[in-house]
Design an enzyme around this catalytic site. Structure first.
Site, mmCIF file in Angstrom:
data_model
loop_
_atom_site.group_PDB
_atom_site.id
_atom_site.type_symbol
_atom_site.label_atom_id
_atom_site.label_comp_id
_atom_site.label_asym_id
_atom_site.label_seq_id
_atom_site.Cartn_x
_atom_site.Cartn_y
_atom_site.Cartn_z
ATOM 1 N N TYR A 3 6.355 4.547 11.169
ATOM 2 C CA TYR A 3 6.843 3.175 11.299
ATOM 3 C C TYR A 3 7.523 2.611 10.056
ATOM 4 O O TYR A 3 8.025 1.504 10.088
ATOM 5 C CB TYR A 3 5.699 2.246 11.741
ATOM 6 C CG TYR A 3 4.439 2.312 10.886
ATOM 7 C CD1 TYR A 3 4.364 1.642 9.667
ATOM 8 C CD2 TYR A 3 3.337 3.053 11.298
ATOM 9 C CE1 TYR A 3 3.222 1.693 8.889
ATOM 10 C CE2 TYR A 3 2.184 3.125 10.518
ATOM 11 C CZ TYR A 3 2.129 2.442 9.317
ATOM 12 O OH TYR A 3 1.001 2.496 8.547
ATOM 13 N N HIS A 44 -2.385 3.511 6.253
ATOM 14 C CA HIS A 44 -3.328 2.426 6.530
ATOM 15 C C HIS A 44 -4.767 2.932 6.383
ATOM 16 O O HIS A 44 -5.596 2.323 5.724
ATOM 17 C CB HIS A 44 -3.098 1.888 7.935
ATOM 18 C CG HIS A 44 -4.183 0.984 8.401
ATOM 19 N ND1 HIS A 44 -4.369 -0.265 7.879
ATOM 20 C CD2 HIS A 44 -5.171 1.162 9.309
ATOM 21 C CE1 HIS A 44 -5.423 -0.835 8.460
ATOM 22 N NE2 HIS A 44 -5.924 0.024 9.325
ATOM 23 N N ARG A 95 0.862 -1.185 0.000
ATOM 24 C CA ARG A 95 0.000 0.000 0.000
ATOM 25 C C ARG A 95 0.892 1.228 0.000
ATOM 26 O O ARG A 95 1.737 1.377 0.881
ATOM 27 C CB ARG A 95 -0.990 -0.025 1.174
ATOM 28 C CG ARG A 95 -0.459 0.277 2.517
ATOM 29 C CD ARG A 95 -1.566 0.550 3.546
ATOM 30 N NE ARG A 95 -1.178 0.061 4.867
ATOM 31 C CZ ARG A 95 -0.350 0.687 5.705
ATOM 32 N NH1 ARG A 95 0.185 1.831 5.365
ATOM 33 N NH2 ARG A 95 -0.059 0.152 6.873
HETATM 34 C C1 LIG Z 1 -10.440 -8.120 15.058
HETATM 35 C C2 LIG Z 1 -9.797 -6.822 14.746
HETATM 36 N N1 LIG Z 1 -8.696 -6.453 15.435
HETATM 37 C C3 LIG Z 1 -8.111 -5.270 15.195
HETATM 38 C C4 LIG Z 1 -8.592 -4.418 14.238
HETATM 39 C C5 LIG Z 1 -7.920 -3.057 13.988
HETATM 40 N N2 LIG Z 1 -7.249 -3.083 12.682
HETATM 41 C C6 LIG Z 1 -7.855 -2.605 11.587
HETATM 42 S S1 LIG Z 1 -6.961 -2.877 10.214
HETATM 43 C C7 LIG Z 1 -5.705 -3.619 11.078
HETATM 44 C C8 LIG Z 1 -4.521 -4.163 10.337
HETATM 45 C C9 LIG Z 1 -4.918 -5.112 9.255
HETATM 46 O O1 LIG Z 1 -3.797 -5.550 8.540
HETATM 47 P P1 LIG Z 1 -3.940 -6.512 7.306
HETATM 48 O O2 LIG Z 1 -4.757 -7.701 7.638
HETATM 49 O O3 LIG Z 1 -2.574 -6.759 6.779
HETATM 50 O O4 LIG Z 1 -4.800 -5.683 6.235
HETATM 51 P P2 LIG Z 1 -4.428 -4.277 5.563
HETATM 52 O O5 LIG Z 1 -4.994 -3.216 6.441
HETATM 53 O O6 LIG Z 1 -2.960 -4.220 5.432
HETATM 54 O O7 LIG Z 1 -5.142 -4.296 4.251
HETATM 55 C C10 LIG Z 1 -6.012 -3.636 12.430
HETATM 56 C C11 LIG Z 1 -5.139 -4.181 13.475
HETATM 57 C C12 LIG Z 1 -9.734 -4.841 13.536
HETATM 58 N N3 LIG Z 1 -10.288 -4.087 12.571
HETATM 59 N N4 LIG Z 1 -10.302 -6.038 13.800
#
Ligand SMILES: Cc1ncc(C[n+]2csc(CCOP(=O)(O)OP(=O)(O)O)c2C)c(N)n1
Ligand SMILES: Cc1ncc(C[n+]2csc(CCOP(=O)(O)OP(=O)(O)O)c2C)c(N)n1
Ligand SMILES: [Mg+2]
Ligand SMILES: [Mg+2]
Lengths: 332, 368, 332, 368
Positions: free
Chosen positions: B274, B265, B261
């Site tokens: 980071y 985020h 990306r």
């Molecule tokens: C169960 C849960 N825990 C924490 C979060 C907070 N959160 C939102 S996105 C994220 C990171 C997700 O990373 P990834 O799976 O790699 O997807 P990306 O955002 O990189 O597309 C977190 C920790 C959440 N939405 N749901």
């Protein structure tokens, strides 16, 4: 906390950070873990700079797995550490719910005190910041219903720091819910040095003789605002801030009710089977003879918190509190 | 695709990513069998996604929209994977797959409505499940939905989209295990964009690859260059075919799409805290858009004129979507009581009436 | 359900099985899934023989994964099936809690009715069978507090079958908690053919003029026993069986209270923030003017259910109900 | 064991189980370096476990104990794995690892107390975590505990025990993933007894082996013949050594121990409903006890006389344990209020007082 003690004007989230730093410095056994708490300093900056200050063994970024976070924390605590896991939003605690209710809450009783889990589980909670779905929940009643858990919700920066210190030092698992709506809503002078605010004690935020508004967390401010407005109309409102939801400080709230005979309970969680129901039950059990009007509940509705376009209509506000108080004081 | 071609594409070492174009758009693999016009449409959709994304971020900056998770850099994997589906297939997105959803039938205006805090954005009617914000929770839905379709004898493939971070959640594990045991017609599309907010892929799991995790569930995992839309198209198309009951022995597949990306985020995030700008720059060189554009120009499918036309079209489409979304009248406050249950219980009706009466009396100002 | 309709004398768990068989036969979209439900017929035999009768596509043994079970059920239901997952014991539901509260309960509202999750989640619940730890929980309040969920607890074989049919046919997700203590405690004539008992309606199990005992599930019998004993002492006790905990039939319980002015709420779940608190709150909100004594709560204590050596002291019984009623009726 | 021996033992194909004895007790692998007396003790502990188990089942049948999960058939893996630990190491059992717990220091009487419904059975003081009834939930505890020890610089290895069914739970996944990322000093001992109540291993997961799942977490998985106590000893000892920080690069290991439960899942279960007697008989031929006995007799470590002495000893030990457990006075009813919190809140004190007063007044009969 003498008047002369050095203090800094902090927001609630800064006070949380300050409290965490203090506990990390005080006790080597304190460890912070969670998603994005280290390098990123927490999505609300509640752990900002702590990695640099205390190093990667004390402030740990974990994989994205809430059951792993809570479960590993239980194991760490059983070994003797004082883990302070962060769940990024309380709406994401549920994957770790089993570890919390089946283990953190029970280890002490299961082993007759031989093995314990003094975990302080922090999570930002509640609505009001126009966040996406699942970022605005208030489900403190789940935790308050689980024997063995302590549930704390601060409403001011000063309390946040002191209650957090008590939580970290508590021999029991504490669910520490931080009302994110007031993370940065206002500042307060917070003593620089470490101190504790006792768990299990409600506080009277405003004294009054006519009616008791019983609330906690982010709803404390609308309750106080309503009380000010009501004062103009000659209604003298007492505002009780529970601060700890479990164990509930029944004494303080019953005392207030015995004085006023009328009460309104305010929380943003859904009404049915919320903490407000317990407050009502406790009041009528202990003080029915003092009761002069039905206790009203001003709460979130029994619906999932709507997405942010309608959120303002979901959350209780000063107006709703005020109107409820008016109904309650005029009840004959 | 015949069976052996599919097998050679999917059943390779999990750390040997499929590529079609190199970073400069030169052909290094088999170009999928898409018509010229379809290839240009694919390019158009990439540009549309990029433009939409930039516009959404700016709406957020201007206070016209809430928190928004951008997808810039990931459009290739999103659009490429969506092109591999039949209309009847179903997509189970996380919060970031705007382009997958759009290509599979969700109006851009509905996507905006959702991020503007309006549930009606999820009543879009397309074969796209409502966005799942809790990480990995949509994966069991995709499995159960596909399983139900298979039980009903319907030819529907489900595609679950999720990130690298999602692979750490229990739901990822339980869902893939169910898929393996019940042979559900599901494709697991893991968008490994190298970061889960601030946590890099290497700290998310000690597994050599994410694709390799599939073996724990008894099926194939394959890596693909996720910045190469043609490669993603090929791999997902092969996986979809393998999942189709038509083939006799339907099997799920885990696709690990290697992506990045470019942006934050979400609009609430500051990635400079980071990660290194140099890393971002390295990945920008693999941007799917210029890459596909180079290929299409080199092969005579695209020229300055068509590119300009695409730009104009995309601009207008996005502008229309923003206008449509912003013109939507806010739902009445009492809308929050709709659809909690099929029929409102009396307590809810009473609560609704109380809110309606209050709103009637005090209007908007009463709720500020 | 005319008197002439053929009926068979069944236990509650047999009535559940009968109800499941009936729904499987009635609607091809009904699918049962869970741990040990197929080949083994369920650890309590609630699905006994259903695999043979309906085949492996309709009655499915799953891997040991509650979140997978609930989550896959949500997906199946969204496709158009009517999944009836079994969770082996309600104490093992928590790994699937997130899927239940974050998805099953919300899909309808999230999609404005476009995608729904009519899942009937069955789980044996409650104590009283001398089972190991985590096999005796009563945490119905968790589910009652979650908007979008329907929570049903039958107390008789006849109701069990009819309520289960209503649950399976309901367009909304239903948490169907089966009090395992009375799975085989007594028999009742249960109509052979399919029928429904409406969700959302409490029933008066015993009419009385002096005091209302409000309860549900396995506590209904001790409440009735207490009422009989009290009758000998001239206390005329009404026993209301809630049957559905969410949505709560406030009308019926308020009507009873308006008649008697005195009430005792009985459940085996922990007291604090339990369903009893909601009942108390509802009564005083609607009928304070009728109230002649504090509403008492006879409940499990605020402790984890002890292992079975002490379980009998944890569970409310007829004696505790009776003494509470005596206090309430003698309150002046 | 030196590094290369350990590597050859652990780092093999995950479907190539380690064996030391064949089904008849003949040596087919490296006999571990245990003294004669230790080997005989191991035999004694197997016999003790078998006897204890039979007695526990019969106590349940007689109504003197509640539901009990028997371990017959699995004693080899239990005792063998426990012998591989240092006293300072910690065990995290499921509900079935009675012999592991006992060998690692829990009195048999305490085990009985627990299954007689008395929490005091878990206040045993040994380095054994209280029994976890919810499947797989003890695995993250083992990881967190070991991790904490490592952070503190303490040389403590944690061993999590769980079944084949447990590998399907999210907690298995999340815990092993944490272990891989943080290199916790943990051994994951999966007792694949072929059944999770009525669900056979093949329907639990489509994974070729359970051991192979370790690669998804970046560490080694190894199969061992779980009916061969010497093989289990060797493998777990090697895994424990690899987990010890002393070695410089501590790493977790997943051990899949191939076993069979001869009896019912619990005393509440009837296995004839879901499995074939013939299958049971096949596995009975691999019973760890006669197998080890044959080896010990063949190598002159055991004779009729010593076997008789072991029998007598075991009988007496079990009888003593039953007596001690049954002699335990039931805790007072108010004990349920102890240890809910470190200090009882006033509401709990009030509830306690109410129960105490009631009990005082009406006695046992009031609670029947
Ligand atoms: C169960 C849960 N825990 C924490 C979060 C907070 N959160 C939102 S996105 C994220 C990171 C997700 O990373 P990834 O799976 O790699 O997807 P990306 O955002 O990189 O597309 C977190 C920790 C959440 N939405 N749901
Ligand atoms: C979370 C959870 N779900 C369900 C159960 C009920 N249950 C108890 S044992 C068992 C099967 C376990 O199988 P396995 O992991 O193979 O261990 P085994 O009993 O064979 O030793 C089940 C489903 C439970 N205890 N915990
Ligand atoms: Mg990512
Ligand atoms: Mg097993």
């Amino acid at each position: 906390m003498s008047g002369a003690a050095p203090a800094t004007s902090l927001t609630l989230v800064q006070a949380v950070r300050d409290g965490l730093a203090g506990e990390l410095a005080r006790d080597d056994d304190v460890v912070i873990l969670g998603e994005d708490v280290a390098a990123n300093g927490g999505v609300f900056r509640a752990t900002d700079g702590l990695l640099d200050e205390f190093g990667p063994d004390r402030v740990v970024d974990t994989p994205l797995a809430e059951s792993g976070i809570v479960g590993a924390s239980v194991g760490m605590a059983a070994y003797g550490l004082r883990p302070v896991p962060e769940i990024q939003f309380s709406g994401f605690l549920y994957p770790g719910f089993d570890q919390l209710v089946s283990h953190a809450a029970r280890l002490r009783t299961r082993s007759r005190g031989a093995v314990t889990a003094p975990v302080t589980l922090r999570a930002p909670y509640g609505g009001g910041i126009r966040a996406p779905e699942h970022h605005s929940e208030s489900k403190e009643a789940f935790y308050a219903h689980e024997p063995g858990l302590t549930v704390v919700v601060p409403s001011t920066p000063r309390d946040a720091k002191g209650l957090l210190a008590s939580a970290v030092r508590s021999p029991d698992p504490v669910v520490f819910l931080e009302p994110k709506r007031i993370y940065r809503a206002f500042r307060e002078d917070v003593p620089d040095e470490a101190y504790t605010v006792p768990i299990g004690e409600a506080t009277v935020r405003r004294e009054g003789a006519d009616v008791s508004v019983i609330t906690y967390g982010a709803m404390t401010q609308p309750a106080l605002d309503a009380a000010e407005a009501l004062a103009d109309d000659g209604v003298d409102t007492e505002v009780v801030d529970l601060r700890t939801l479990a164990p509930l400080d029944r004494e303080t709230l019953v005392a207030s009710f015995e004085k006023t005979g009328r009460a309104v309970v305010v929380h943003e969680a859904p009404r049915t089977a919320g903490v407000g129901a317990e407050v009502v039950a406790a009041l009528q059990e202990a003080a029915l003879l003092y009761q002069e009007a039905p206790v009203e509940r001003v709460t979130g509705y029994d619906v999932p918190v709507p997405l942010y376009a309608l959120e303002q209509f979901y959350l209780p506000n000063a107006l709703r509190v005020r109107e409820a108080v008016e109904r309650v004081v005029s009840y004959r | 695709m015949d069976r052996s071609a599919r097998e050679s594409l999917l059943d390779r070492d999990p750390d040997d990513p499929v590529r079609v174009l190199d970073d400069d758009g030169a052909v290094v693999g088999t170009v999928p069998d898409l018509s010229d016009s379809r290839l240009v449409e694919l390019y158009r959709d990439l540009r549309l996604a990029r433009r939409f994304d930039a516009r959404a971020v700016s709406l957020q900056r201007q206070g016209r929209m809430g928190t928004y998770p951008p997808m810039a850099g990931q459009e290739g994997a999103q659009v490429g994977s969506a092109y591999a589906l039949a209309d009847r297939d179903w997509v189970f997105p996380s919060y970031r797959e705007h382009a997958v959803s759009h290509v599979h039938g969700v109006a851009l205006a509905d996507i905006l409505r959702y991020w503007m805090g309006d549930e009606r954005g999820s009543a879009h009617g397309a074969n796209v499940f409502p966005v799942a914000v809790p990480i990995a929770t949509q994966i069991p839905h995709a499995v159960g939905f596909g399983w139900a379709a298979a039980l009903a004898g319907d030819d529907v493939v489900t595609v679950a989209h999720f990130g690298d971070g999602a692979t750490s959640e229990g739901d990822f594990h339980e869902a893939l295990n169910f898929a393996g045991v019940f042979d559900t017609p599901t494709v697991f599309c893991c968008h490994n964009n190298q970061w889960a907010i601030s946590v890099p892929r290497e700290r998310q799991t000690a597994s050599a690859t994410l694709a390799g995790k599939a073996s724990a569930y008894g099926f194939t995992g394959v890596q693909v260059d996720g910045m190469d839309p043609l490669a993603v198209y090929r791999v997902v198309a092969a996986a979809v075919e393998r999942a189709r009951t038509a083939d006799g022995a339907p099997r799920p597949t885990l696709v690990e799409s290697l992506e990045y990306r470019f942006g934050a985020h979400t609009t609430a995030d500051d990635p400079t805290v980071y990660r290194d700008e140099a890393e971002v720059e390295r990945w920008r060189e693999r941007d799917p858009i210029p890459r596909l554009e180079a290929f299409l120009r080199d092969t005579g499918r695209l020229d300055d004129e068509r590119v300009a036309a695409v730009e104009t079209e995309v601009e207008a489409t996005v502008a229309d979507a923003v206008e449509a979304a912003e013109e939507t009248r806010r739902a009445p406050p009492t809308a929050m009581f709709d659809h909690v249950y099929a029929e409102a219980p009396s307590e809810l009706t009473a609560q609704r009436a109380a809110l309606a009466a209050l709103y009637e009396r005090v209007g908007e100002e009463g709720f500020e």
